[in-house]
Design an enzyme around this catalytic site. Structure first.
Site, PDB file in Angstrom:
ATOM      1  N   CYS A  66      -0.681   6.503   8.712  1.00  0.00           N
ATOM      2  CA  CYS A  66      -1.073   5.162   8.245  1.00  0.00           C
ATOM      3  C   CYS A  66      -2.218   5.342   7.264  1.00  0.00           C
ATOM      4  O   CYS A  66      -2.228   6.309   6.507  1.00  0.00           O
ATOM      5  CB  CYS A  66      -1.451   4.259   9.425  1.00  0.00           C
ATOM      6  N   ARG A  81       0.841  -1.202   0.000  1.00  0.00           N
ATOM      7  CA  ARG A  81       0.000   0.000   0.000  1.00  0.00           C
ATOM      8  C   ARG A  81       0.873   1.248   0.000  1.00  0.00           C
ATOM      9  O   ARG A  81       0.555   2.245  -0.645  1.00  0.00           O
ATOM     10  CB  ARG A  81      -0.946  -0.009   1.193  1.00  0.00           C
TER      11      ARG A  81
END
Length: 279
Positions: A234, A174
């Site tokens: 995040c 990611r």
């Protein structure tokens, strides 16, 4: 004062103490089709109460489970039966290790003694320790919440240049953009100059935190100095808190949370984004 991490043995001995509050802070990604509240009602550590990360958030912010106002947080904790001066132990049964988020929130709003149950509910159950079902009754409490804004950083400050390292706790695919974000409308990649240190690297297979030496090695592998200030980011402000806890375990409280994280940054067409591994 409690340690940042408490063992299952310690908690088993302390259960029932009048000043001890145990909170289940589990949260799961929607794709898992798991209900943290329903699982709590079916099985939890005796005396625990459910810390609902989704409910205790700013629902007008436009991004997932953003920090609420001090007023909202204080009211939520008071309703839950939690006081500022309680000895609070948070745990979870989530792959995202969401107890770290609750630990950050409680400290951010003024709780004086907060610990994480090392290994969470999984370790507790594997060891054959008692659990119960149902929901807890009323507990008289008052939580006077006061936010500590210096612990949080916002997008505009990052765009101006914060002067400190950004450390991204998402998985490598990611972070690099090889894997799309699970939320629609969010671009792939990461912030320019960010380092990648997946939150999962902070834990052993049994869900306990790694030793200080192992934590230092994980930071070093990501080319991050855990003794210096950094911004933790995040996907949506949850798993970044694991990096903040890890730095705290190593004696560093000069960290800040980017609460909007990639959900905010990646959804804004005007923010710079890069793909590929960290430099």
């Amino acid at each position: 004062m409690m340690q940042t991490l408490v063992s299952t043995e310690w908690l088993a001995e302390q259960l029932g103490a009048p000043d001890l509050m145990v909170l289940d802070a589990s949260w799961h990604m929607p794709a898992t089709n798991r209900s943290a509240r329903q699982e709590f009602e079916a099985r939890h550590i005796p005396g625990a109460r459910f810390f609902d990360i989704e409910a205790i958030s700013d629902h007008d912010a436009g991004f997932p489970h953003m920090l609420p106002s001090a007023e909202l947080f204080g009211a939520a904790m008071t309703d839950l039966g939690v006081s500022n001066g309680d000895r609070i132990v948070v745990y979870d049964d989530s792959a995202l290790r969401t107890s770290a988020r609750a630990w950050f929130m409680l400290r951010h709003f003024g709780a004086s003694q907060v610990a994480i149950l090392d290994g969470g509910l999984g370790k507790w159950v594997v060891e054959g320790r008692p659990v119960e079902a149902g929901t807890p009754g009323y507990r008289d409490a008052r939580f006077d919440a006061v936010a500590q804004p210096a612990q949080v950083i916002h997008k505009d400050e990052l765009l101006r240049g914060s002067g400190v390292q950004v450390v991204d706790a998402r998985g490598a695919k990611r972070f690099s953009g090889e894997e799309n974000d699970p939320r629609p409308g969010i671009a792939p990649g990461h912030m320019p100059g960010a380092r990648n240190l997946p939150y999962s690297a902070m834990y052993r297979d049994d869900g306990t935190f790694r030793s200080p030496d192992e934590l230092r090695a994980a930071f070093a592998h990501a080319k991050v100095d855990p003794t210096r200030p950094f911004v933790a980011s995040c996907g949506s402000g949850l798993t970044a808190n694991t990096l903040i806890v890890a730095a705290h375990l190593l004696g560093n409280d000069e960290t800040r949370l980017y609460d909007g994280s990639w959900s905010e940054w990646g959804s804004d067409p005007a923010t710079p984004k890069v793909t590929g591994p960290a430099d």
